[in-house]
Design an enzyme around this catalytic site. Structure first.
Site, mmCIF file in Angstrom:
data_model
loop_
_atom_site.group_PDB
_atom_site.id
_atom_site.type_symbol
_atom_site.label_atom_id
_atom_site.label_comp_id
_atom_site.label_asym_id
_atom_site.label_seq_id
_atom_site.Cartn_x
_atom_site.Cartn_y
_atom_site.Cartn_z
ATOM 1 N N HIS A 307 0.694 47.144 -9.356
ATOM 2 C CA HIS A 307 1.456 48.033 -10.059
ATOM 3 C C HIS A 307 0.659 49.230 -10.447
ATOM 4 O O HIS A 307 -0.637 48.785 -10.784
ATOM 5 C CB HIS A 307 1.927 47.220 -11.150
ATOM 6 N N ASP A 364 9.378 42.410 -9.341
ATOM 7 C CA ASP A 364 10.073 42.353 -8.313
ATOM 8 C C ASP A 364 9.690 40.931 -7.292
ATOM 9 O O ASP A 364 10.411 40.581 -6.375
ATOM 10 C CB ASP A 364 10.044 43.215 -6.988
HETATM 11 N N1 ACO Z 1 -0.835 44.436 -0.923
HETATM 12 C C1 ACO Z 1 -2.015 44.431 -0.360
HETATM 13 N N2 ACO Z 1 -2.969 45.676 -1.169
HETATM 14 C C2 ACO Z 1 -2.652 46.501 -2.126
HETATM 15 C C3 ACO Z 1 -1.119 46.077 -2.616
HETATM 16 C C4 ACO Z 1 -0.498 45.148 -2.205
HETATM 17 N N3 ACO Z 1 0.758 45.066 -2.415
HETATM 18 N N4 ACO Z 1 -0.812 46.908 -3.768
HETATM 19 C C5 ACO Z 1 -2.223 47.984 -3.822
HETATM 20 N N5 ACO Z 1 -3.049 47.280 -2.951
HETATM 21 C C6 ACO Z 1 -4.632 47.798 -2.548
HETATM 22 C C7 ACO Z 1 -4.614 49.228 -1.950
HETATM 23 O O1 ACO Z 1 -4.569 49.020 -0.599
HETATM 24 C C8 ACO Z 1 -5.620 49.896 -2.844
HETATM 25 O O2 ACO Z 1 -6.655 49.155 -1.964
HETATM 26 P P1 ACO Z 1 -8.026 50.134 -1.673
HETATM 27 O O3 ACO Z 1 -8.544 50.504 -3.166
HETATM 28 O O4 ACO Z 1 -8.996 49.213 -0.928
HETATM 29 O O5 ACO Z 1 -7.540 51.419 -1.081
HETATM 30 C C9 ACO Z 1 -5.490 49.469 -4.061
HETATM 31 O O6 ACO Z 1 -4.931 48.097 -4.066
HETATM 32 C C10 ACO Z 1 -4.703 50.189 -5.207
HETATM 33 O O7 ACO Z 1 -3.580 50.360 -4.727
HETATM 34 P P2 ACO Z 1 -2.813 51.658 -4.570
HETATM 35 O O8 ACO Z 1 -1.675 51.837 -3.569
HETATM 36 O O9 ACO Z 1 -3.616 52.835 -4.903
HETATM 37 O O10 ACO Z 1 -2.004 51.487 -6.167
HETATM 38 P P3 ACO Z 1 -0.785 52.402 -6.417
HETATM 39 O O11 ACO Z 1 -0.979 52.266 -8.026
HETATM 40 O O12 ACO Z 1 -0.721 53.760 -5.977
HETATM 41 O O13 ACO Z 1 0.491 51.562 -6.085
HETATM 42 C C11 ACO Z 1 1.996 49.903 -5.743
HETATM 43 C C12 ACO Z 1 1.219 50.734 -6.763
HETATM 44 C C13 ACO Z 1 3.122 50.978 -5.142
HETATM 45 C C14 ACO Z 1 3.123 49.268 -6.561
HETATM 46 C C15 ACO Z 1 1.264 49.047 -4.851
HETATM 47 O O14 ACO Z 1 0.777 48.065 -5.667
HETATM 48 C C16 ACO Z 1 2.221 48.566 -3.667
HETATM 49 O O15 ACO Z 1 2.466 48.897 -2.746
HETATM 50 N N6 ACO Z 1 2.832 47.130 -4.034
HETATM 51 C C17 ACO Z 1 3.861 46.501 -3.192
HETATM 52 C C18 ACO Z 1 5.161 47.128 -3.267
HETATM 53 C C19 ACO Z 1 5.784 46.827 -4.692
HETATM 54 O O16 ACO Z 1 5.773 45.558 -4.924
HETATM 55 N N7 ACO Z 1 6.269 47.558 -5.220
HETATM 56 C C20 ACO Z 1 7.039 47.283 -6.575
HETATM 57 C C21 ACO Z 1 6.146 47.758 -7.501
HETATM 58 S S1 ACO Z 1 7.177 47.438 -9.290
HETATM 59 C C22 ACO Z 1 8.483 48.582 -9.365
HETATM 60 O O17 ACO Z 1 8.302 49.635 -8.901
HETATM 61 C C23 ACO Z 1 9.556 48.150 -9.835
#
Ligand code: ACO
Length: 429
Positions: A307, A364
């Site tokens: 998140h 979720d």
């Molecule tokens: N699985 C694996 N790796 C992940 C995940 C994940 N679910 N989420 C983040 N990471 C990693 C990224 O690859 C990144 O790694 P790095 O630093 O080595 O490059 C690091 O964690 C930071 O991730 P970002 O994408 O920069 O985080 P951001 O804040 O932009 O994204 C998000 C947040 C979109 C929720 C992300 O965690 C994600 O894609 N999760 C999966 C989808 C999901 O569950 N979405 C629902 C969110 S809740 C909502 O909107 C209601």
């Protein structure tokens, strides 16, 4: 005295005032930065940008705190109803007895959709994702209620449009489900409250009346409350951005529904179940999927994990996990996907990759388990999220248009394209 932040650029110092929120969170105001220094700030994904001041929802991502109008989400989930929480978000206070009754009665008053709108369902292919038809139909409501398309509705108009949207959206969603399964529409009933009415429209048929179960009603109620607002998330920011051009509430919320649909946002609840089903079909090897989620060359992520704001735990996920356990126990359902989800959570929370990046289950991750137990089809999971988020979108649109300092949303960019080049005639290329 409030602090200032000094920006020192090219020998010139710009004093940027610091704004402090109710809970002590701080931002420095860069409104004069471009005019005084020629610089803009660059912040892809708005990871570090505050777009507005808002009095609706407070989140502390480090401590796992979520409050609507100051009230902790845990208390609302335990004691409130979705309708009461919607009132709280939109009007800024808990309703008294009379206000709640009037608000609730208005929901029933406005629960029907114009009969002509039923033609929409015939016009879309049966395979239409319900988020597509929901977004289109919410925008189309503006055609049926043109008297409410206002840049800045007065209090009475705002009351009507809010209640109308909240109530009609529920009917539209239930009708779209009936259309996909080829059953006749079930009309809203005056004697039923919000959630029972929705369940009845979804699952009753002329041959099989739906038997309401208290635990199911309560579980859905809790889910809707937990989804009701989440400050400046992707879809709410979309609603505010579209609304900042003075687009009407229907159009703004229609755009918000599209933003919510994406799998990184509200579409994640569907994506989680698809992921778990995929793992199950593949023999249940959770470790394999965790390895894939960590692999930068593999585009898969652990859906329902991570998140932008929560960095320790998502308080909503905690409540939903317990709610899923309780509901399945009460209904005597054993869902192997719940076992798989728990197994996956345990494994990920012990894994250095997820620990170091502070990735935890989000709202979720477990919600789909509850929707499945209730009988809601997979492609309607994001729709359930949209029904829940409706009060938050309305509250933010209202707050924005009533704020005299609000301006049209218009970010800048850093151009990295070609330098000026002359046009070359086709025959010379
Ligand atoms: N699985 C694996 N790796 C992940 C995940 C994940 N679910 N989420 C983040 N990471 C990693 C990224 O690859 C990144 O790694 P790095 O630093 O080595 O490059 C690091 O964690 C930071 O991730 P970002 O994408 O920069 O985080 P951001 O804040 O932009 O994204 C998000 C947040 C979109 C929720 C992300 O965690 C994600 O894609 N999760 C999966 C989808 C999901 O569950 N979405 C629902 C969110 S809740 C909502 O909107 C209601």
């Amino acid at each position: 005295m409030a602090d200032n932040v000094q920006v020192n650029y090219n020998g010139k110092i710009l004093e940027c005032p610091v704004t402090v929120g109710t809970e002590g969170e701080k931002a420095f105001d860069i409104a004069k930065l471009r005019s005084q220094t020629g610089l803009i700030t660059l912040d892809p994904g708005f990871s570090n940008t505050g777009s507005c001041k808002s009095a609706i929802t407070y989140i502390d991502g480090e401590k796992g705190i979520l409050r609507y109008r100051g009230i902790p989400i845990e208390q609302l989930a335990e004691h409130s109803t979705f309708v009461e929480t919607a009132f709280l978000l939109i009007y800024g206070k808990l309703p008294n007895h009379g206000e709640l009754e009037a608000f609730s009665a208005a929901f029933n008053e406005h629960s029907m959709i114009h009969e002509d709108m039923k033609n929409f369902f015939d016009a879309y292919p049966a395979s239409t994702h319900p988020m597509a038809s929901l977004s289109a139909m919410v925008c189309a409501l503006s055609a049926y209620y043109p008297e409410l398309i206002k840049e800045n509705p007065n209090q009475k108009e705002m009351d009507r449009i809010a209640v109308q949207l909240l109530s009609k959206v529920r009917t539209i969603c239930a009708f779209s489900y009936k259309k996909t399964i080829g059953e006749p529409f079930v009309y809203p009933r005056y004697d039923l409250h919000y959630v029972p009415n929705f369940l009845n429209m979804m699952f009753s048929s002329p041959t099989h009346p739906y038997k309401l179960v208290d635990e199911v009603v309560r579980a859905l109620q809790v889910l809707l409350i937990l989804h009701a607002d989440h400050e400046q998330n992707c879809s709410t920011s979309t609603v505010r951005l579209v609304g900042s051009s003075r687009a009407n509430l229907y159009a703004s919320i229609s755009a918000g529904i599209c933003a919510l649909w994406g799998p990184l946002h509200g579409g994640a609840n569907q994506a989680v179940i698809e992921m778990l089903e995929g793992i199950q079909r593949d023999g249940g090897d959770v470790a394999k999927y965790i390895t894939r989620a960590k692999d930068k060359n593999d585009h898969s992520r652990l859906m329902g994990f991570g998140h932008r704001v929560y960095k320790n735990f998502d308080p909503r996920a905690k409540i939903i996990k317990k709610c899923a356990d309780d509901l399945l126990n009460k209904l005597g359902i054993h869902d192997p996907l719940l076992d798989l989800a728990k197994h996956m959570e345990d494994a990920a929370l012990k894994d250095e990759y997820f620990i170091s990046r502070k990735l935890y289950p989000n709202v979720d991750f477990y919600s789909g388990i509850i929707y499945r137990a209730v009988g809601i089809p997979l492609n309607m999971f994001p729709v359930m999220f949209a029904i829940g988020r409706m009060p938050g979108w309305i509250a933010h649109w209202k707050e924005m248009i009533q704020d005299p300092t609000n301006k049209i949303g218009r970010p800048f960019q850093i151009y990295v394209g070609a330098k000026m080049t002359d046009y070359v005639q086709l025959e010379q290329r």
